[in-house]
Write a protein that holds these residues in place. Structure first.
Motif, short mmCIF file in Angstrom:
data_model
loop_
_atom_site.label_atom_id
_atom_site.label_comp_id
_atom_site.label_asym_id
_atom_site.label_seq_id
_atom_site.Cartn_x
_atom_site.Cartn_y
_atom_site.Cartn_z
N ASN A 27 -77.56 -25.87 15.49
CA ASN A 27 -76.74 -24.77 16.02
C ASN A 27 -75.82 -25.22 17.16
O ASN A 27 -75.05 -24.44 17.69
CB ASN A 27 -77.63 -23.62 16.50
CG ASN A 27 -78.63 -24.08 17.54
OD1 ASN A 27 -79.08 -25.23 17.50
ND2 ASN A 27 -78.98 -23.21 18.47
N TYR A 28 -75.90 -26.49 17.57
CA TYR A 28 -74.96 -27.00 18.57
C TYR A 28 -73.77 -27.63 17.86
O TYR A 28 -73.93 -28.24 16.81
CB TYR A 28 -75.58 -28.12 19.42
CG TYR A 28 -76.66 -27.74 20.39
CD1 TYR A 28 -77.18 -26.45 20.44
CD2 TYR A 28 -77.17 -28.69 21.26
CE1 TYR A 28 -78.18 -26.12 21.34
CE2 TYR A 28 -78.17 -28.37 22.16
CZ TYR A 28 -78.68 -27.09 22.19
OH TYR A 28 -79.67 -26.80 23.07
N GLN A 29 -72.59 -27.50 18.49
CA GLN A 29 -71.42 -28.22 18.01
C GLN A 29 -71.27 -29.45 18.90
O GLN A 29 -71.12 -29.32 20.12
CB GLN A 29 -70.20 -27.29 18.12
CG GLN A 29 -69.04 -27.65 17.23
CD GLN A 29 -69.40 -27.70 15.74
OE1 GLN A 29 -70.17 -26.87 15.26
NE2 GLN A 29 -68.83 -28.67 15.02
N ILE A 30 -71.38 -30.64 18.31
CA ILE A 30 -71.35 -31.88 19.11
C ILE A 30 -69.99 -32.56 18.94
O ILE A 30 -69.59 -32.90 17.83
CB ILE A 30 -72.45 -32.86 18.65
CG1 ILE A 30 -73.84 -32.21 18.66
CG2 ILE A 30 -72.41 -34.15 19.47
CD1 ILE A 30 -74.37 -31.85 20.01
N VAL A 31 -69.30 -32.78 20.05
CA VAL A 31 -68.04 -33.54 20.02
C VAL A 31 -68.28 -34.88 20.69
O VAL A 31 -68.78 -34.95 21.81
CB VAL A 31 -66.91 -32.78 20.76
CG1 VAL A 31 -65.66 -33.63 20.85
CG2 VAL A 31 -66.61 -31.46 20.05
N ASN A 32 -67.95 -35.94 19.97
CA ASN A 32 -68.10 -37.30 20.48
C ASN A 32 -66.73 -37.84 20.87
O ASN A 32 -65.88 -38.07 20.02
CB ASN A 32 -68.73 -38.16 19.37
CG ASN A 32 -68.74 -39.65 19.68
OD1 ASN A 32 -68.49 -40.06 20.81
ND2 ASN A 32 -69.03 -40.46 18.66
N LEU A 33 -66.50 -38.00 22.18
CA LEU A 33 -65.23 -38.55 22.67
C LEU A 33 -65.43 -40.03 23.01
O LEU A 33 -66.24 -40.36 23.88
CB LEU A 33 -64.78 -37.79 23.94
CG LEU A 33 -63.57 -38.39 24.68
CD1 LEU A 33 -62.30 -38.32 23.83
CD2 LEU A 33 -63.35 -37.67 26.01
#
Ligand code: NAD
Ligand code: TDX
Length: 350
Positions: A27-33
């Motif tokens: 349920n988390y939206q993970i953004v990898n920068l």
């Protein structure tokens, strides 16, 4: 539902943290920068790259505009900040990149979080990942605790110490919710072969000398990377605002003893006669300003958040050796890049 920014997620530790978060929290939206420097490698994440709760953004944290735009478009609730220049030897030959990424990059992220969250800090968190090297070097006894004074001695550790101070300054000055953890030496799959353990595995496999700095009597406290990732998960969710947590494996090894153990494991894995790999051990010129000993007291984390390492060292090393021997393509693509010129410059004149 939470939007989480993870920086440096294509690197060694970051990729294990991204994987854990994407899999454990659908349920988390993970953004990898990640800027994909020499150390960043999207091959570390092929198993989760198509997950619906994962997004990769190529970008440099030293670019303030890019960072603030990303915050504006994604409305992050939390940041787990791992992006850094991480290798001590490279910091000795090129300190400026460490200042730029580790200090300026961290300030750009702090500023963006502050601007985005304004003063609405409820359920927000900026989690900064740091190192035990900020505490300096120990003598024969004693352990680093969360209250040990900072005494960094390499450009790398000085840049990490500086970023830790800035994170705390944003907590005290602006009320930004922050947590910091300082971890000991990590090892495990996907570590770039500039670091001692994967460098030694690769050299043993290829019958090349294993370079040991000085007398090999420096001591490090080693932790399996997945155990660091599980500590990060625990601290991100249950750490107290403004606090620092030390993370370590209670696992001190002299470099030379570690290499002998690794040689024994490699002999077995490569079906070599016992003692064969150890013949490759070569003592070379010491690292400038080489810290003698690191050892971490992680009792606060163990008591307050109930965390403990899951793997014994020998088991972790065997797992690591297996991974490298079974992932030769991963290694050969790295060896064909800038690694060769790095290696020749670093070890050529030792
Ligand atoms: P790593 O060098 O393997 O990975 C660093 C990642 O950051 C790479 O993917 C790289 O592309 C990215 N990166 C570098 N500069 C960037 C920039 N300017 N903008 C965006 N991305 C950038 O490092 P690691 O060993 O995985 O370490 C991760 C973090 O953990 C670091 O902050 C390090 O200080 C800390 N740490 C590492 C250890 C260890 O033993 N490796 C121990 C304690 C703490
Ligand atoms: O070829 C080598 N020979 C050697 O003797 C290398 C690469 C290292 N060493 C020694 C130096 C250290 O005493 O082995 C020890 C481990 O060296 P590294 O793997 O370079 O790690 P270290 O310098 O201890 O720092 C690591 O742990 C803390 C990470 O690189 C940092 O990012 C982390 O913060």
């Amino acid at each position: 539902m939470k939007n989480i920014l993870i920086t440096g997620g294509a690197g060694f530790i970051g990729s294990h943290v991204v994987r854990l978060m994407v899999k454990k929290y659908p349920n988390y939206q993970i953004v990898n920068l990640d800027a994909l420097t020499y150390a960043g490698n999207l091959e570390n994440l092929t198993d989760i790259e198509h997950a619906s709760n994962y997004e990769f953004v190529k970008g440099d944290i030293t670019d303030a505009k890019l960072v603030s735009r990303l915050f504006a478009t994604h409305n992050f609730d939390g940041v787990i900040h791992l992006a850094a220049e991480s290798h001590v030897d490279r910091s000795i030959s090129n300190p400026l990149e460490f200042i730029q990424t580790n200090i300026i990059g961290t300030v750009n992220l702090l500023n963006a979080a502050r601007m985005q969250w304004k003063d609405q800090f409820e359920d927000k968190l900026f989690y900064h990942i740091s190192t035990d090297e900020v505490y300096g070097s120990l003598g024969e006894t004693g352990l680093f605790t969360e209250t040990t004074s900072y005494d960094p001695r390499s450009p790398y550790s000085a840049s990490k110490a500086s970023s830790d101070h800035l994170v705390r300054a944003y907590f005290h000055t602006y009320g930004l919710p922050v947590v910091i953890s300082n971890c000991s030496n990590n090892y495990g799959p996907n570590q770039f072969p500039e670091k001692l353990i994967p460098l030694a595995i690769n050299n043993i496999k290829n019958n090349k000398p294993i370079p040991i700095y000085g007398k090999g009597d420096n001591i490090r406290d080693w932790l399996f990377v997945e155990d660091h990732a599980s500590a990060i998960d625990e601290i991100f969710h249950n750490g107290k605002n403004g606090e620092t947590y030390n993370i370590g494996g209670l696992n001190e090894w002299k470099n030379i003893d570690l290499i002998h153990l690794l040689c024994k494991i490699m002999d077995k894995a490569l079906h070599r006669a016992e003692g064969e790999s150890a013949k490759l051990i070569t003592f070379v010129k010491d690292r400038a300003g080489h810290d003698q000993r690191y050892a971490i007291d992680s009792s606060k984390l163990m008591k307050e958040l109930n965390w403990k390492p899951s793997l014994q060292f020998e088991e972790g090393l065997e797992k690591t050796v297996d991974w490298y021997l079974n992932n030769q393509k991963w290694m050969s693509r790295i060896l064909s890049g800038e690694y060769e010129s790095y290696y020749n410059t670093q070890y050529g004149d030792r």
